[in-house]
Design a protein around this motif. Structure first.
Motif, mmCIF file in Angstrom:
data_model
loop_
_atom_site.group_PDB
_atom_site.id
_atom_site.type_symbol
_atom_site.label_atom_id
_atom_site.label_comp_id
_atom_site.label_asym_id
_atom_site.label_seq_id
_atom_site.Cartn_x
_atom_site.Cartn_y
_atom_site.Cartn_z
ATOM 1 N N ALA A 1 -14.385 8.518 5.207
ATOM 2 C CA ALA A 1 -14.795 7.825 3.983
ATOM 3 C C ALA A 1 -13.586 7.327 3.199
ATOM 4 C CB ALA A 1 -15.649 8.756 3.122
ATOM 5 N N ASN A 2 -12.468 8.069 3.288
ATOM 6 C CA ASN A 2 -11.262 7.670 2.565
ATOM 7 C C ASN A 2 -10.636 6.381 3.104
ATOM 8 O OD1 ASN A 2 -11.004 9.387 0.406
ATOM 9 N ND2 ASN A 2 -9.906 10.963 1.569
ATOM 10 N N ILE A 3 -10.979 6.001 4.324
ATOM 11 C CA ILE A 3 -10.541 4.674 4.828
ATOM 12 C C ILE A 3 -11.006 3.607 3.849
ATOM 13 C CG2 ILE A 3 -10.756 2.983 6.684
ATOM 14 C CD1 ILE A 3 -11.235 5.326 8.601
ATOM 15 N N SER A 4 -12.265 3.735 3.433
ATOM 16 C CA SER A 4 -12.822 2.797 2.456
ATOM 17 C C SER A 4 -12.168 2.963 1.098
ATOM 18 C CB SER A 4 -14.337 3.002 2.346
ATOM 19 O OG SER A 4 -14.873 2.199 1.326
ATOM 20 N N SER A 5 -11.974 4.222 0.652
ATOM 21 C CA SER A 5 -11.365 4.466 -0.663
ATOM 22 C C SER A 5 -9.992 3.807 -0.761
ATOM 23 C CB SER A 5 -11.228 5.972 -0.906
ATOM 24 O OG SER A 5 -12.486 6.595 -0.896
ATOM 25 N N ILE A 6 -9.240 3.810 0.341
ATOM 26 C CA ILE A 6 -7.891 3.233 0.342
ATOM 27 C C ILE A 6 -7.933 1.712 0.388
ATOM 28 C CG2 ILE A 6 -5.755 3.050 1.689
ATOM 29 C CD1 ILE A 6 -6.295 5.984 2.588
ATOM 30 N N PHE A 7 -8.734 1.148 1.296
ATOM 31 C CA PHE A 7 -8.639 -0.295 1.559
ATOM 32 C C PHE A 7 -9.593 -1.155 0.727
ATOM 33 C CE2 PHE A 7 -6.479 1.295 5.344
ATOM 34 C CZ PHE A 7 -5.396 0.446 5.379
ATOM 35 N N THR A 8 -10.618 -0.577 0.128
ATOM 36 C CA THR A 8 -11.539 -1.384 -0.678
ATOM 37 C C THR A 8 -10.826 -2.064 -1.842
ATOM 38 O OG1 THR A 8 -13.461 -0.064 -0.070
ATOM 39 C CG2 THR A 8 -13.607 -1.330 -2.100
ATOM 40 N N PRO A 9 -10.040 -1.380 -2.667
ATOM 41 C CA PRO A 9 -9.335 -2.086 -3.755
ATOM 42 C C PRO A 9 -8.294 -3.076 -3.241
ATOM 43 C CG PRO A 9 -8.646 0.217 -3.656
ATOM 44 C CD PRO A 9 -9.815 0.085 -2.736
ATOM 45 N N ILE A 10 -7.686 -2.787 -2.087
ATOM 46 C CA ILE A 10 -6.691 -3.722 -1.528
ATOM 47 C C ILE A 10 -7.359 -5.023 -1.093
ATOM 48 C CG2 ILE A 10 -5.010 -4.089 0.326
ATOM 49 C CD1 ILE A 10 -4.528 -1.084 0.383
ATOM 50 N N LEU B 1 2.949 -6.029 1.100
ATOM 51 C CA LEU B 1 3.503 -4.758 0.639
ATOM 52 C C LEU B 1 2.398 -3.749 0.340
ATOM 53 C CD1 LEU B 1 5.944 -3.072 -0.254
ATOM 54 C CD2 LEU B 1 5.732 -4.120 -2.525
ATOM 55 N N ILE B 2 1.320 -4.218 -0.309
ATOM 56 C CA ILE B 2 0.219 -3.314 -0.661
ATOM 57 C C ILE B 2 -0.492 -2.819 0.594
ATOM 58 C CG2 ILE B 2 -1.998 -3.151 -1.870
ATOM 59 C CD1 ILE B 2 -0.905 -5.150 -3.899
ATOM 60 N N TYR B 3 -0.660 -3.705 1.589
ATOM 61 C CA TYR B 3 -1.274 -3.275 2.850
ATOM 62 C C TYR B 3 -0.400 -2.217 3.541
ATOM 63 C CZ TYR B 3 -5.250 -6.473 3.148
ATOM 64 O OH TYR B 3 -6.450 -7.106 2.946
ATOM 65 N N ILE B 4 0.924 -2.383 3.474
ATOM 66 C CA ILE B 4 1.830 -1.385 4.066
ATOM 67 C C ILE B 4 1.624 -0.028 3.399
ATOM 68 C CG2 ILE B 4 4.252 -0.700 4.303
ATOM 69 C CD1 ILE B 4 3.433 -2.827 6.286
ATOM 70 N N VAL B 5 1.536 -0.027 2.058
ATOM 71 C CA VAL B 5 1.286 1.221 1.327
ATOM 72 C C VAL B 5 -0.047 1.821 1.747
ATOM 73 C CG1 VAL B 5 0.886 2.231 -0.960
ATOM 74 C CG2 VAL B 5 2.698 0.523 -0.640
ATOM 75 N N GLY B 6 -1.054 0.953 1.911
ATOM 76 C CA GLY B 6 -2.373 1.418 2.331
ATOM 77 C C GLY B 6 -2.333 2.114 3.678
ATOM 78 N N LEU C 1 -0.768 5.551 3.379
ATOM 79 C CA LEU C 1 -1.743 6.507 2.846
ATOM 80 C C LEU C 1 -2.767 6.894 3.907
ATOM 81 C CD1 LEU C 1 -2.351 4.986 -0.714
ATOM 82 C CD2 LEU C 1 -1.022 7.029 -0.142
ATOM 83 N N LEU C 2 -3.136 5.915 4.752
ATOM 84 C CA LEU C 2 -4.091 6.196 5.823
ATOM 85 C C LEU C 2 -3.497 7.204 6.816
ATOM 86 C CD1 LEU C 2 -6.907 5.358 6.880
ATOM 87 C CD2 LEU C 2 -5.751 3.649 8.295
ATOM 88 N N PHE C 3 -2.202 7.026 7.093
ATOM 89 C CA PHE C 3 -1.523 7.981 7.983
ATOM 90 C C PHE C 3 -1.563 9.386 7.390
ATOM 91 C CE2 PHE C 3 2.330 10.330 9.064
ATOM 92 C CZ PHE C 3 2.252 10.347 10.462
ATOM 93 N N LEU C 4 -1.249 9.511 6.091
ATOM 94 C CA LEU C 4 -1.292 10.814 5.428
ATOM 95 C C LEU C 4 -2.703 11.377 5.416
ATOM 96 C CD1 LEU C 4 1.050 10.110 2.379
ATOM 97 C CD2 LEU C 4 1.616 11.396 4.452
#
Length: 723
Positions: free
Chosen positions: A68-77, A97-102, A105-108
């Protein structure tokens, strides 16, 4: 099943529907695709939250919260990316740059979950939920503040700024979009509260399922993303298949009850539903492969046709057309024949052959069977069809057309019409690939023909305007010279008078000293000087007469109409015209008795201009015939007759020059129209001025009779002076 799980199902259904509609379009726009991805991201949240809150074990729930956090991370991006694309504000480096940060976070999220999510615990007596307070990880807090406060706040500021500066339908579009997204992200914000220790049941999860309804309203009502047609088709599809498949299944339940029959019927329904889409997909892929080459050059032609209107030179335009056709379609050759009003034929305006050599016919007669067929049919002609029709019917006209097309080596002929008039013909040779012209080609060439017609009309109009402008400039320049003539004649006369005085003084000195004793050589020199100064005086007198004649010709002639001698007017015109033409090259016959001709009531200067133009026009016509035809024994002759007829003086000028073509006779008195071979020879104002002076100023009449290659007769009827 608890409320949170039900709301997650609603999220899946609503967002998946919008995503399928948006992403199923073959030619979807970029913003449609981005929004489709956004909806898919929300679908992942719905699936993950549903499975996480219905899982029995903690480990299983933890895995689904990670999904579910896949969505939490990438929805605002993706939302931020969509806003920039919708507002046409490209910031590629920032988005990257924002996609890289996303992705970091997905890796973490998956591999270092203790550093990101932290832990989960059982809440509300119903399900496991994320609990940040157990470990208080800073990365998760920074993620929440950075993405769900700062990034979303920046996105909404951009949208609101656009809203306050927009009008009309755009304002309504963005209004409903902002409202829908605020509701959706409000639900997202509120369901974060339990994670941070605020034990508020996440009822607001349902808002994430409701916002697509508001966006859908904006799409249908205000065409937010131009998919209202797709939504309509989808609605019709669902309705039809509900009837087609629903009614038989309902009857099966009524008659047969539950049973194994449901399995094949269900499979049949799924196959029947998917079949048309699969068929269309395969068909499109096959067509794309087969028609790839055609669509490539058709796109090139569309682009070329759009740029044709910018070309103002007709010759350049025609050359561009054949060049683009020959290279874009890869045909053996391309020709353009354009109608020439003077020759009454279609002349070869431009030609392009890809390889080899060969000469095409220069003209196509206006009355040829091919032109008659095009005028009647008005559609592009494929040569193979003409050959087949000619073979089937044994029609003489079709046989002749087939022969003409063969001489042009044409495979496809496209007529160009302007106001129902066949202005040009585009002729295309065979394709280098050996492929035939299709109906799809014909439709594209039909569009090309319309664009070409407009471009040719624009180019012709521009050339006419340029010619008219040049003639007006020339006429204005001549008028300026006429205005200056008075001052110039005064200055020239002063110089002539000075030369006359100098020559006279020199002659007096010579005459006073000619009887003085001097050597024979000096006497000879004095004699030569005497004769030279006499010639100077004679030329001064002649020059003064020329200046006076020029001055009389250029003055407005504002004096009232008086009784004037037509022979004197003719003599004055001859005096002036000899400084423009070589008067000795033509024979002038005065077929009248100067003593018996009637006096004319008129203005001397104006009638002198009329006679001047008539002599000048006759001379040009006779010199043209002499130079072009080289007829042995031809003598340019101008006959002038003046006599009385019914209280009017008839003045007739007859020349044996080129004459005028029948098609040009009605244009001769139009301003700026000239039949002279060069624009330097005439302004096209001579006959117009004659008509104005004779008919408007003198209440007379001008008539013209001309035969091409025989000569022209100009008749002037002028009022006779009474008393």
């Amino acid at each position: 099943m608890h409320f949170f799980a039900i709301s997650s199902i609603l999220i899946i259904i609503s967002n998946l529907t919008v995503a399928v509609i948006l992403l199923s379009r073959a030619n979807a726009k970029r913003i449609n695709i981005l929004w489709g991805y956004f909806c898919l991201s929300v679908v992942i949240w719905g699936i993950g939250s549903f499975k996480a809150t219905t899982a029995v074990s903690k480990n299983s729930s933890f895995l689904w919260w990670q999904i579910a956090n896949i969505s939490s991370i990438f929805t605002p991006i993706i939302f931020f990316h969509f806003v920039l694309a919708y507002l046409k504000k490209p910031k590629n480096r920032l988005i990257f740059l924002i996609y890289i940060v996303g992705f970091l976070l997905l890796f973490l999220n998956f591999f270092k979950r203790d550093l990101f999510i932290g832990d989960i615990r059982f809440m509300f007596g119903q399900f496991y939920y994320i609990d940040w307070t157990l470990r208080r990880n800073l990365i998760y807090l920074f993620f929440y503040i950075g993405f769900y406060w700062l990034l979303l706040l920046f996105s909404f500021i951009l949208l609101l700024n656009y809203f306050f500066n927009s009008k009309g339908i755009e304002r309504n579009q963005i209004k409903y979009f902002i409202i829908g997204m605020m509701i959706g992200f409000l639900g997202a914000h509120l369901i974060f509260l339990p994670a941070f220790g605020y034990m508020l049941y996440p009822f607001f999860n349902i808002l994430i399922g409701i916002y697509p309804v508001i966006i859908g309203y904006a799409i249908i009502r205000y065409r937010l993303m131009d998919i209202n047609i797709v939504i309509t088709r989808t609605t019709i599809f669902v309705f039809v298949y509900s009837l087609v498949l629903g009614v038989p299944i309902w009857l099966g339940f009524k008659l047969l009850g539950n049973g194994l029959w449901l399995l094949p019927v269900t499979l049949m329904g799924i196959s029947a539903t998917a079949g048309p889409f699969f068929y269309l997909f395969i068909q499109k892929r096959a067509e794309d492969r087969l028609l790839q080459e055609q669509r490539r050059y058709q796109n090139t032609l569309r682009q070329a046709s759009a740029g044709m209107g910018k070309i103002k030179d007709l010759k350049k335009l025609l050359n561009m057309i054949v060049y683009v056709l020959a290279h874009a379609i890869q045909i053996e050759h391309a020709l353009v024949y354009i109608y020439d009003e003077g020759q009454k034929k279609y002349i070869l305006g431009a030609a392009k052959r890809r390889s080899g050599h060969g000469k095409f016919i220069d003209t196509i007669d206006k009355d040829s069977p091919l032109i008659e067929y095009l005028l009647e049919d008005k559609h592009p002609i494929i040569s193979e069809e003409i050959i087949q029709k000619a073979s089937d019917s044994n029609d003489l006209q079709l046989t002749q057309i087939k022969q003409i097309i063969a001489s042009l080596e044409g495979a496809l002929l496209v007529p160009i019409y302007i106001d129902q008039s066949l202005t040009a013909i585009i002729i295309m040779g065979k394709k280098v690939t050996g492929k035939v012209y299709t109906e799809d080609d014909q439709s594209v060439f039909g569009i090309l023909a319309n664009q070409t017609a407009l471009a040719i009309e624009n180019a012709k109009f521009y050339e006419d305007m340029k010619f008219t402008h040049d003639q007006l400039f020339q006429a204005e320049k001549m008028a300026t010279i006429g205005t200056m003539a008075d001052g110039l004649s005064h200055q020239i006369n002063n110089r002539f008078h000075a030369l006359g005085f100098i020559a006279g003084d020199a002659l007096d000195t010579i005459h006073l000293n000619q009887n003085e004793p001097m050597p024979e050589k000096i006497k000879g020199i004095m004699g030569e000087l005497d004769r030279a100064f006499v010639r100077v005086q004679e030329n001064v007198i002649q020059g003064g007469e020329i200046v006076q004649g020029l001055l009389k010709y250029t003055r407005k002639g504002d004096a009232g109409f008086i009784a004037i001698d037509a022979d004197a007017v003719f003599n004055a015109a001859l005096e002036m015209v000899q400084f423009k033409i070589k008067i000795h090259e033509l024979k002038i016959i005065r077929d009248y008795d100067p003593a018996s001709i009637p006096k004319i009531k008129g203005n001397f200067t104006q009638l002198q201009e009329v006679f001047f133009n008539l002599i000048d026009n006759g001379y040009d016509a006779m010199m043209q015939r002499k130079n072009e035809k080289n007829e042995p024994g031809y003598q340019p002759t101008l006959i002038v007759r003046i006599f009385k007829e019914d209280n009017y003086a008839q003045v007739i000028f007859d020349d044996n020059g080129m004459g005028v073509k029948d098609d040009d006779l009605h244009k001769l008195f139009t301003p700026f129209f000239t039949t002279k071979l060069s624009s330097k020879k005439g302004t096209g104002l001579g006959l117009y001025v004659i008509k104005k002076i004779v008919e408007d100023n003198h209440s007379g009449k001008v008539e013209m009779v001309s035969k091409y290659m025989q000569g022209t007769q100009m008749k002037l009827r002028l009022p006779i002076a009474i008393g």
